[in-house]
Design a protein around this motif. Structure first.
Motif, mmCIF file in Angstrom:
data_model
loop_
_atom_site.group_PDB
_atom_site.id
_atom_site.type_symbol
_atom_site.label_atom_id
_atom_site.label_comp_id
_atom_site.label_asym_id
_atom_site.label_seq_id
_atom_site.Cartn_x
_atom_site.Cartn_y
_atom_site.Cartn_z
ATOM 1 N N ASP A 193 38.796 41.519 46.734
ATOM 2 C CA ASP A 193 37.524 42.156 47.088
ATOM 3 C C ASP A 193 36.619 42.349 45.869
ATOM 4 N N THR A 196 33.832 39.569 45.133
ATOM 5 C CA THR A 196 32.652 39.359 45.970
ATOM 6 C C THR A 196 31.369 39.811 45.294
ATOM 7 N N TRP A 203 31.780 34.041 38.286
ATOM 8 C CA TRP A 203 32.503 33.307 39.322
ATOM 9 C C TRP A 203 32.887 31.918 38.803
ATOM 10 N N ARG A 235 30.758 29.689 46.882
ATOM 11 C CA ARG A 235 31.491 30.958 46.857
ATOM 12 C C ARG A 235 32.325 31.157 48.120
ATOM 13 N N GLU A 237 35.374 32.117 49.825
ATOM 14 C CA GLU A 237 36.407 33.044 49.352
ATOM 15 C C GLU A 237 37.812 32.482 49.515
#
Length: 273
Positions: A193, A196, A203, A235, A237
């Motif tokens: 988490d 994010t 990233w 992105r 996840e």
């Protein structure tokens, strides 16, 4: 007077051989601070039914994107009060290399450990990017010759590389990581988490580390990154979770099986580049 060689006492040698086994888990989870997630409490209370004293070191950069983090930590400790005792208010430190360039931060952690009476059965929780985890780990390893460390890395690079190894350190005398220790953590808790809210630069920097490891260690992993490059750039996840998990596997395998986890020879090959 000349002493003959026959009268010189023979030299004796005692040889010491020590084998030390280290074992720690790297956990992958979400919503770490939810009372419905007992993972952290289970790690802390793994060998005892007595509440353990804990101090928490928090990367200040997290609080911008996770403003409720400190209250979540307090609520979690209250909920699992039979296992966790927060011995002091969380210590907030700057993120990035600023954390490793300021030795007074280590002094601050040492002072807190002494003031609240932590012992080797107590815990330091380091929550943040790789630099904060490195610095807090060094402070933990040098207080009482080692207080138990739990790493909670919060960037891609920390979750797939620096946060899962055995090294801690700070910069000194104009040199990177001049002061440091080899001290394995009790556990690493990767909470996806946290990823994010990373900016695109952080990233992608973690992806670059995975590419390097894949090129050295695993053709199939490299092909996975190539095939999922667009997903990672967007992105996705799930793709990132897979990337972090495999990169961790390769790092841990190298540290454990390539004969030199504490770098008595040269820096391990994964450090090149």
């Amino acid at each position: 007077m000349v002493i003959s060689k026959s009268k010189v006492a023979p030299i004796k040698t005692l040889q010491q051989n020590i084998e030390v086994k280290f074992s720690y888990d790297v956990h992958f989870t979400r919503d770490l601070w939810s009372p419905g997630n007992p993972l952290l409490s289970q790690v802390i209370a793994a060998d005892s039914n007595i509440a353990k004293s804990v101090i928490v070191i928090v990367d200040s950069g997290l609080l911008t994107h996770h403003p409720r983090l400190l209250s979540k930590i307090a609520n979690y400790a209250d909920y699992y009060g039979d296992k966790i005792k927060l011995a002091a208010e969380p210590i907030i430190v700057p993120g990035g290399e600023a954390a490793k360039n300021d030795s007074t931060l280590v002094d601050k952690i040492h002072f807190c450990i002494e003031q609240v009476g932590l012992c080797r059965h107590s815990y330091v929780l380091a929550i943040g990017g790789g630099a904060v985890v490195d610095m807090a780990g060094y402070a933990a390893a040098t207080a009482h010759r080692g207080i138990r460390l739990i790493r909670i890395p919060t960037t891609v690079l920390a979750q797939n590389d620096s946060g899962v190894g055995v090294k801690n350190g700070i910069n000194a005398l104009g040199k990177k990581n001049f002061l440091g220790t080899f001290a394995p953590p009790v556990a690493v808790l990767n909470d996806f988490d946290f990823l994010t809210t990373l900016d695109d630069r952080d990233w992608r920097s973690g992806i670059a580390e995975a590419i390097k490891v894949a090129l050295i260690k695993d053709r199939n992993f490299f092909e996975f990154i190539r095939d999922r490059a667009d997903d990672l750039a967007r992105r996705d996840e799930k793709a990132m979770e897979q990337l972090i998990y495999r990169c961790c596997q390769l790092h841990l395998n190298h540290i454990a099986t390539y004969g030199d986890p504490f770098e008595m020879g040269s820096s391990r090959p994964l450090d090149f580049g």
